[in-house]
Design an enzyme around this catalytic site. Structure first.
Site, PDB file in Angstrom:
ATOM      1  CG  ASN A 137      53.543  68.419  48.442  1.00  0.00           C
ATOM      2  OD1 ASN A 137      53.709  67.203  48.317  1.00  0.00           O
ATOM      3  ND2 ASN A 137      52.369  68.998  48.330  1.00  0.00           N
ATOM      4  CG  PHE A 428      47.411  72.044  56.362  1.00  0.00           C
ATOM      5  CD1 PHE A 428      46.429  72.997  56.138  1.00  0.00           C
ATOM      6  CD2 PHE A 428      47.151  71.013  57.256  1.00  0.00           C
ATOM      7  CE1 PHE A 428      45.216  72.926  56.801  1.00  0.00           C
ATOM      8  CE2 PHE A 428      45.943  70.945  57.914  1.00  0.00           C
ATOM      9  CZ  PHE A 428      44.965  71.896  57.696  1.00  0.00           C
ATOM     10  CB  CYS A 429      52.012  71.889  51.330  1.00  0.00           C
ATOM     11  SG  CYS A 429      51.516  73.166  50.220  1.00  0.00           S
ATOM     12  CG  ASN A 430      52.599  67.205  55.896  1.00  0.00           C
ATOM     13  OD1 ASN A 430      52.721  66.013  55.588  1.00  0.00           O
ATOM     14  ND2 ASN A 430      53.275  67.766  56.868  1.00  0.00           N
TER      15      ASN A 430
END
Ligand SMILES: *Cc1c(COP(=O)(O)O)cnc(C)c1O
Length: 812
Positions: A137, A428-430
């Protein structure tokens, strides 16, 4: 016969460990990570661990040197200046970046480094910001700066860029996902008026899948962009390349002598655990010159005049971008981390961690349920061993039941934590990698958000599809034993060897035979939520049918949150007692000399009735004068205030539900909100649990200390008679002449692992770990049932509103 470890070493031994380093991997673990003991830490992609030796060195360094502000002129400031200068060099060396071509700018983390590029990049309305789908992100966020300046943002998939690109035509290998452009007032797309700059961003290793990107991509983009991307995307203009190496650099830093990368973002806690809050942007000199810095500050300005628009910025690249004073003590600490990586050599770290990931992937891939179906679905590339070498030390997956349905990743996380294994779950912020590997469409993603799914919440499966994954990741100090314990955990908790549905939807309850006679063994009232309760032989029900005064009081912290046993285990040491004839609530604590007396009659209260918000709902509450507040603050060693519900029925209904029903930790949302009035457990079920606690072989010795008492579950009612878990099958229940309805099993969390004995709180893994082995239903661990007072034909129940110990309990 070879042991499992010998087998492992036979296959991976040449990569595993540090035979040429100063210490073996086992010595490293024994001497530098003593604090881990039995803990299996597998979230190195989240944050790796610092070594105890490293921290000793940091401590010695900081306690024997005097470091002043690097902007001052004193000797101590020149000491700092030198150490910062050396640290920059060390960071450049780590990425093999020549100081002639590159500079190291310290930032507060990789995110800050990425943001700096986005903010200062020379965007124009003819620019493109292109980024791979697999990105953090913190990289995706750059697109806001690009779009604001009228540039286009384009997501691409470079799935097919492997194997190596030499000489091949690659134009078909990149697929454009989406191009977006924001309408910006006053800006118009048109002929370039000046130089056009484009930015291409990708991670060196995807923090979701572990996929390592080929850094040749940087060269291709810079030298041959129009051939790859097509002329429609890139009109003229120059491409600059940004690598997010926050994850990848822990085991494979980008080699900047080989790849023409303009910007690299790093974060030090991802490399060696300490310090946090420090990262770096490695920037190529000529790329740095293109950046447009707008803000100026102490540190970045050579001269300025307060009341007119005059500034002279500093000349040096680092000086220009490091606002304020750099985190010089953290910067002084990084050499102690680099010392470790350099002594092991980063290539050995890469081989070592890769061997563990390969072993884990291979073992997980081979797992089969008794009916032959796969247990584990891995994300990334692992079709061949060769491909596997393109993977960093991350293993991302989801697990399936024999019937093909998914285990929620929260369930995996919860059980792992009971087994002493720490891993990470979610996206995982992805979000791009998550969508890609889990096969989530834009519609899925948008409807998940609309269904209330936000990052960090508990909804792990929506419409039968997982919306996140489980990730284990290895660090330089991870061992074979860590990986083995993890695969053993997956095998024992999720694989079902027989051809039947393991951990199915139904607990096997045995129905009581007709002549079974159940009776009420005890009644417990908990006047103050999360504090100790008291037993009563007989107790009245309030108008709404819950036990009178049960959870009528709560404690609130200064910041306004309601204190719970989960967060403040010491609350369990506070004991309470209500004497109805005296009209008094008595409270005692091992930390207070005097016992506290509170009158039940309303006239004692402060006149103020407050409104508080609890779990999104507003309640009218009475507050108290200072005396009870001071008493509880002393008892808990933290400031707090006592509140009493002022509703007609004097109940914190919803709040109580949270305590009883939810027993909620990371598990799925409460489905009985407002409803669970009583928690009932059976004495036989508790005995059965105790038998299992004591027979569990890997628990070692079993003494009476292991056993749990029914009180551990904070029940209101304990019943006896019949067989263990009969209560699972109950629906309508009569106790004496009162009717109740079961709302189903109570989902348990680690609060039941707190033992409160002799004025002390102790935590262990039991009994939840044992319950998890046989009482799991759809990710919930059930023990005891929740009851609601039932109205009969819509009428209030008539008659004596008391429950009495010894009354018969009739499940109808
Ligand atoms: C951790 C991480 C980040 C964020 O780094 P911070 O230093 O926490 O800001 C960005 N990208 C990737 C790939 C990461 O793994």
């Amino acid at each position: 016969m070879a042991t499992a470890k010998e087998e492992f070493l036979k296959e991976f031994g040449e990569h595993y460990g540090y035979p040429n380093g100063p210490k073996t991997i086992d010595q490293i673990r024994a001497t530098e990570f003593n604090r881990l003991q039995d803990l299996v830490y597998l979230d190195h992609a989240g944050a790796t661990l610092y070594s105890e030796l490293q921290m000793d060195s940091v401590f010695k360094d900081l306690t024997s040197n005097v470091y002043g502000n690097p902007h001052s002129q004193s000797d101590s400031s020149s000491a700092t200046f030198e150490i910062v200068r050396d640290a920059r060099q060390q960071v450049l060396d780590y990425c093999n970046a020549s100081p002639k071509d590159y500079k190291c700018i310290f930032t507060s983390g990789a995110t800050a480094a990425l943001k700096m590029v986005g903010e200062a990049f020379p965007w124009s309305c003819n620019s493109n910001f292109m980024y791979t789908m697999e990105n953090h992100n913190s990289v995706l966020g750059i697109r806001e700066y690009a779009l604001d300046q009228g540039a286009a943002a384009i997501a691409v998939d470079i799935e097919d860029i492997h194997p190596r690109l030499e000489g091949e035509k690659v134009s078909t290998k990149i697929s454009l996902h989406q191009a977006q452009r924001r309408k910006v007032a006053g800006l118009q797309e048109g002929e370039p008026t000046g130089d056009v700059y484009n930015l291409f961003a990708f991670p060196s290793e995807c923090n979701f899948s572990g996929l390592r990107f080929d850094l040749d991509l940087a060269k291709i983009i810079k030298e041959d962009s129009s051939r790859i991307l097509g002329t429609s995307v890139c009109k003229n203009g120059r491409w600059l390349v940004l690598i997010d190496a926050a994850k990848g650099s822990a085991t494979m830093p980008p080699d900047l002598s080989k790849y023409p990368v303009d910007f690299v973002a790093l974060s030090f806690y991802k490399l060696f655990g300490y310090p946090t809050g420090l990262g770096a942007l490695i920037v190529k000199n000529d790329a740095a010159k293109l950046l447009k810095k707008s803000y100026f500050s102490g540190g970045t300005v050579a001269a300025s005049i307060a009341d007119i628009d005059f500034i002279k910025r500093r000349e040096g690249i680092e000086e220009l971008f490091e606002d304020g004073t750099v985190s010089f003590l953290s910067i002084a600490s990084i050499r102690h981390g680099f010392n470790i990586l350099n002594s092991l050599t980063v290539s050995a770290v890469s081989r070592h961690t890769t061997s563990l990931a390969l072993y884990t992937r291979k073992t997980l891939l081979a797992l089969r349920h008794g009916n032959g179906s796969r247990v584990c679905i891995l994300y990334g590339r692992h079709n061949s061993v060769e491909m596997c070498h393109e993977m960093g030390p991350i293993v991302s997956f989801n697990l399936k039941r024999p019937d093909g349905s998914w285990y929620g990743y929260r369930e995996v996380e919860k059980l792992a934590s009971l087994s002493g294994i720490q891993l990470r779950t979610g996206c995982f912020c992805n979000p791009g990698a998550c969508a890609k590997y889990l096969g989530l469409s834009h519609t899925d993603l948008i409807s998940n958000t609309e269904a209330g799914h936000v990052c960090w919440d508990d909804n792990d499966i929506i419409n039968g599809k997982p919306i996140g994954a489980v990730r284990v990741s290895f660090g330089y100090m991870s061992t074979y034993e860590d990986a083995k314990k993890f695969v053993d955990f997956v095998t024992s908790s999720f694989m079902s060897p027989q051809n039947h549905v393991h951990n199915g939807n139904q607990l096997k309850g045995v129905n009581g035979s007709l002549d079974t006679c159940y009776y009420l063994k005890s009644i417990t009232i908990y006047p103050i939520k999360s504090c100790g309760g008291f037993g009563a032989r007989s107790w009245p029900l309030s108008n709404n049918g819950s036990l009178k005064h049960d959870r009528e009081w709560i404690l609130k912290s200064l910041s306004g949150e309601v204190l719970t046993l989960k967060r403040v285990p010491e609350m369990g040491l506070i004991s309470s007692f209500i004497d109805l004839s005296q009209g008094m609530l008595f409270v005692e604590s091992p930390h207070c000399k005097e016992r506290l007396k509170i009158r039940l009659e309303l006239d004692f209260y402060d006149s103020t009735v407050q409104d508080i918000e609890l779990h999104g709902q507003r309640y009218k509450v009475y507050s108290y004068s200072n005396e009870p507040n001071a008493w509880f603050s002393e008892a808990l060693g933290r400031p707090c205030t006592l509140l009493r519900y002022s509703g007609s029925n004097h109940e914190f209904v919803l709040d109580k539900t949270k305590d009883v029903v939810s027993c909620k930790d990371t598990d799925s949302a409460v489905s009985f909100a407002n409803e669970g009035q009583f928690l009932l457990v059976s004495e036989e079920s508790v005995s059965d649990l105790n038998k299992r606690l004591c027979s569990d072989v890997h628990m070692g010795v079993c003494g009476t200390a292991m056993k749990v008492n029914a009180n551990r579950f904070r029940p209101n009612l304990v019943v006896s008679g019949g067989r263990p878990y009969d209560e699972d099958g109950w629906r309508d229940i009569r106790i004496g002449n009162k009717y109740f309805r079961s709302l189903g099993g109570c989902n348990r969390c680690h609060v039941i692992n707190l033992s409160l004995n002799a004025g002390r709180v102790q935590k262990s893994k039991e009994p939840l770990a044992t319950l998890a082995s046989y009482r799991r239903v759809k990710g919930r661990i059930l023990f005891g049932i929740l009851l609601k007072y039932a109205s009969v034909n819509g009428e209030q129940q008539q008659g004596d509103s008391w429950l009495h110990v010894g009354q018969e309990v009739h499940p109808d």
